[in-house]
Design a protein around this motif. Structure first.
Motif, short mmCIF file in Angstrom:
data_model
loop_
_atom_site.label_atom_id
_atom_site.label_comp_id
_atom_site.label_asym_id
_atom_site.label_seq_id
_atom_site.Cartn_x
_atom_site.Cartn_y
_atom_site.Cartn_z
N CYS A 71 90.49 -39.47 55.19
CA CYS A 71 89.67 -39.74 56.39
C CYS A 71 90.49 -39.91 57.67
O CYS A 71 89.92 -40.31 58.71
N HIS A 72 91.79 -39.61 57.66
CA HIS A 72 92.60 -39.74 58.88
C HIS A 72 93.82 -38.83 58.74
O HIS A 72 94.77 -39.15 58.02
N THR A 73 93.78 -37.67 59.40
CA THR A 73 94.96 -36.80 59.42
C THR A 73 95.15 -36.19 60.81
O THR A 73 94.20 -36.07 61.59
N HIS A 74 96.39 -35.82 61.07
CA HIS A 74 96.74 -35.02 62.26
C HIS A 74 97.34 -33.72 61.71
O HIS A 74 98.52 -33.44 61.90
N LEU A 75 96.53 -32.96 60.99
CA LEU A 75 97.03 -31.83 60.20
C LEU A 75 97.46 -30.64 61.05
O LEU A 75 98.28 -29.83 60.62
N ASP A 118 91.89 -48.08 62.41
CA ASP A 118 92.91 -47.54 61.52
C ASP A 118 94.31 -48.08 61.86
O ASP A 118 94.62 -48.27 63.03
N HIS A 119 95.09 -48.32 60.84
CA HIS A 119 96.46 -48.89 60.85
C HIS A 119 96.38 -50.40 60.56
O HIS A 119 96.64 -50.82 59.47
N LEU A 120 96.16 -51.24 61.61
CA LEU A 120 95.80 -52.65 61.44
C LEU A 120 96.91 -53.58 60.96
O LEU A 120 96.63 -54.71 60.58
N GLY A 178 89.37 -45.74 66.08
CA GLY A 178 90.51 -46.21 66.88
C GLY A 178 91.78 -46.37 66.07
O GLY A 178 91.74 -46.84 64.94
N HIS A 179 92.91 -45.91 66.66
CA HIS A 179 94.24 -46.30 66.15
C HIS A 179 94.50 -47.66 66.78
O HIS A 179 94.80 -47.73 67.98
N THR A 180 94.40 -48.71 66.02
CA THR A 180 94.49 -50.05 66.63
C THR A 180 95.43 -50.95 65.84
O THR A 180 95.54 -50.84 64.62
N THR A 185 96.14 -40.37 54.54
CA THR A 185 97.54 -39.95 54.66
C THR A 185 98.09 -40.16 56.06
O THR A 185 99.29 -40.33 56.23
N ASP A 186 97.22 -40.11 57.11
CA ASP A 186 97.71 -40.07 58.50
C ASP A 186 98.68 -38.90 58.65
O ASP A 186 99.60 -38.96 59.47
N PHE A 187 98.52 -37.86 57.84
CA PHE A 187 99.51 -36.77 57.85
C PHE A 187 99.82 -36.35 59.28
O PHE A 187 98.93 -35.92 60.02
FE FE Z 1 97.12 -41.39 63.08
#
Ligand code: FE
Ligand code: DI6
Length: 436
Positions: free
Chosen positions: A92-96, A293-295, A270-272, A345-347
């Motif tokens: 649910c979170h990638t920068h592919l 996301d991150h946290l 949000g990347h927070t 993955t936050d790939f």
């Molecule tokens: Fe990210």
């Protein structure tokens, strides 16, 4: 029995990890039922010795083998037999989608240069921005394909892809079009997110004018007045994301982005709290964000807005590991509050060049102390919620999309345990199976 005879495909002799009564899948319970996310010891919603039928791309029946009269089934309709079945994995979170490599930066960081310093000096995200701007749409597509295939080979049936390395109207839309094309070209569902507010592009940087904050606000104008309306109108983005951070954008600037997203009917993420506690998570939740996301730096005493708005906490252990962070997200507090936790993955080329969602499940357990069951919920039902997908997505229940995986394992805890040894026998997308 008729459900099985009329089905397009049937799988027999299955053990199911349905995730329908698994930990973290009940999001209605809220903060009052602090036990909800951790009280059942490793159930995974398990149902043993079952048959499952699919019709028109959805799960049409699930029943014990004992009630299925196998001789009455058309042989051609039997698609598989034996093994464990789980929902398809959801990243649910990638920068592919990006061009260029950051291997040199990896070396720099290993010599002790901090990520934030590299970013401030024009490296980091901005080096990927330069390469991504220079790449054509076709080149970006071609670069993304092997990354996508790596995720799919492991069982990913849905993933989110963010923009954020273009940072001009033209280049952000180019990235989003590539993401959409990947979803059209491969048997996988792609959700797209506009991350225009990822970094300040060089042409807005202080060297071009006098006052930093003024430049950032001017760039946020571009995000709100041009990128969001265009992405919404062209249906290129399902959601809008921000990087709320000292090296990204302030809470006030993110607030403007969220307002614009809301006005254009786009979901919010949000990347927070990745590198510091700016309270971006609370802001995002106040807009009904699907996820924060991150946290790592999230204040454990400030979770009420997340609970009230049904916001999912997305954990990204790959970035935590790759940046050699030491501050962990407040896992026990999230668990106690009954906030659903997803894992992704936050790939991306800078902080998580790791195209393995199962490795992330393992890291979520080893680094963040999730249980293997929480890890599986984190890449199925809870990840579906983080993308705003229907309630039955990421679960094996009648009516759910037939995105499913057939595994050669003894127990679903193995999915977070053993990495690198192939265990996936069949990947089923919208009811259509392919061997792996
Ligand atoms: Fe990210
Ligand atoms: N946080 C991240 O981990 C990625 N973006 C963000 O806002 C990193 C992106 C990169 O370094 O290229």
């Amino acid at each position: 029995m008729n459900d099985f005879r009329d089905a397009d495909k049937v799988w027999l002799d299955l053990n199911l990890a349905t995730m329908s009564s698994a930990v973290g899948s009940d999001t209605s319970s809220g903060i009052s039922s602090g036990m909800s996310s951790n009280m059942s010891p490793a159930t995974y919603g398990i149902q043993q010795s079952m048959a499952l039928a699919v019709k028109n791309g959805r799960i049409s029946a699930i029943a014990p083998m004992a009630v299925v009269d196998e001789p009455l089934l058309p042989t051609a309709g039997i698609a598989g037999r034996g093994g464990w079945m789980t929902p398809g994995l959801i990243d649910c979170h990638t920068h592919l989608v990006f061009a260029g490599s950051r291997a040199e930066e990896f070396e720099q960081r290993l010599q002790g240069v901090p990520y934030a310093q590299i970013a401030r000096e024009g490296g980091g995200i901005l080096s990927t921005v330069r390469a991504t701007r220079a790449a054509s749409e076709q080149q970006l597509f071609d670069l993304a394909v092997p990354r996508l295939q790596a995720l799919m080979r492991e069982g990913v049936t849905t993933l989110e892809i963010k923009s954020g390395y273009g940072l001009t109207l033209k280049d952000e839309l180019k990235m989003l079009r590539v993401a959409r094309r990947l979803g059209d070209a491969f048997p996988v569902q792609v959700c797209t997110t506009l991350l225009g507010a990822h970094a300040l592009p060089p042409e807005f940087s202080p060297e071009f004018a006098s006052e930093l904050s003024k430049d950032r606000d001017a760039y946020i104008d571009l995000v709100c007045q041009q990128m969001i309306p265009a992405a919404a109108e062209q249906k290129l983005a399902d959601a809008v994301d921000v990087f709320c951070e000292g090296i990204g954008f302030s809470v006030a600037q993110c607030d403007r982005v969220f307002k614009a997203a809301q006005n254009h009917g786009l979901a919010i993420k949000g990347h927070t709290e990745q590198l510091s506690d700016l309270k971006g998570s609370q802001l995002a939740a106040s807009y009904g964000a699907l996820s924060v996301d991150h946290l790592e730096y999230l204040d454990a005493s400030a979770l009420q807005p997340l609970v009230e708005n049904g916001t999912v906490a997305v954990l990204l252990p790959g970035a935590f590991y790759f940046l050699r962070e030491t501050q962990r997200p407040p896992i026990q507090a999230l668990r106690d509050a009954g906030i659903p936790m997803a894992i992704a993955t936050d790939f991306n080329p800078g902080t998580s060049p790791l195209a393995s969602l199962r490795l992330m499940m393992n890291m979520a357990c080893t680094l963040f102390r999730l249980t293997p069951e929480e890890a599986l919920a984190g890449v199925t039902c809870n990840a579906a919620q983080a993308l705003g997908l229907s309630d039955d997505t990421g679960k094996l229940v009648v009516g759910a999309p037939a995105d499913m995986l057939l595994w050669d394992i003894q127990h679903p805890s193995e999915l977070a345990y053993q990495i690198g040894v192939p265990m996936l026998k069949q990947r089923i997308y919208q009811g259509v199976a392919s061997d792996v």
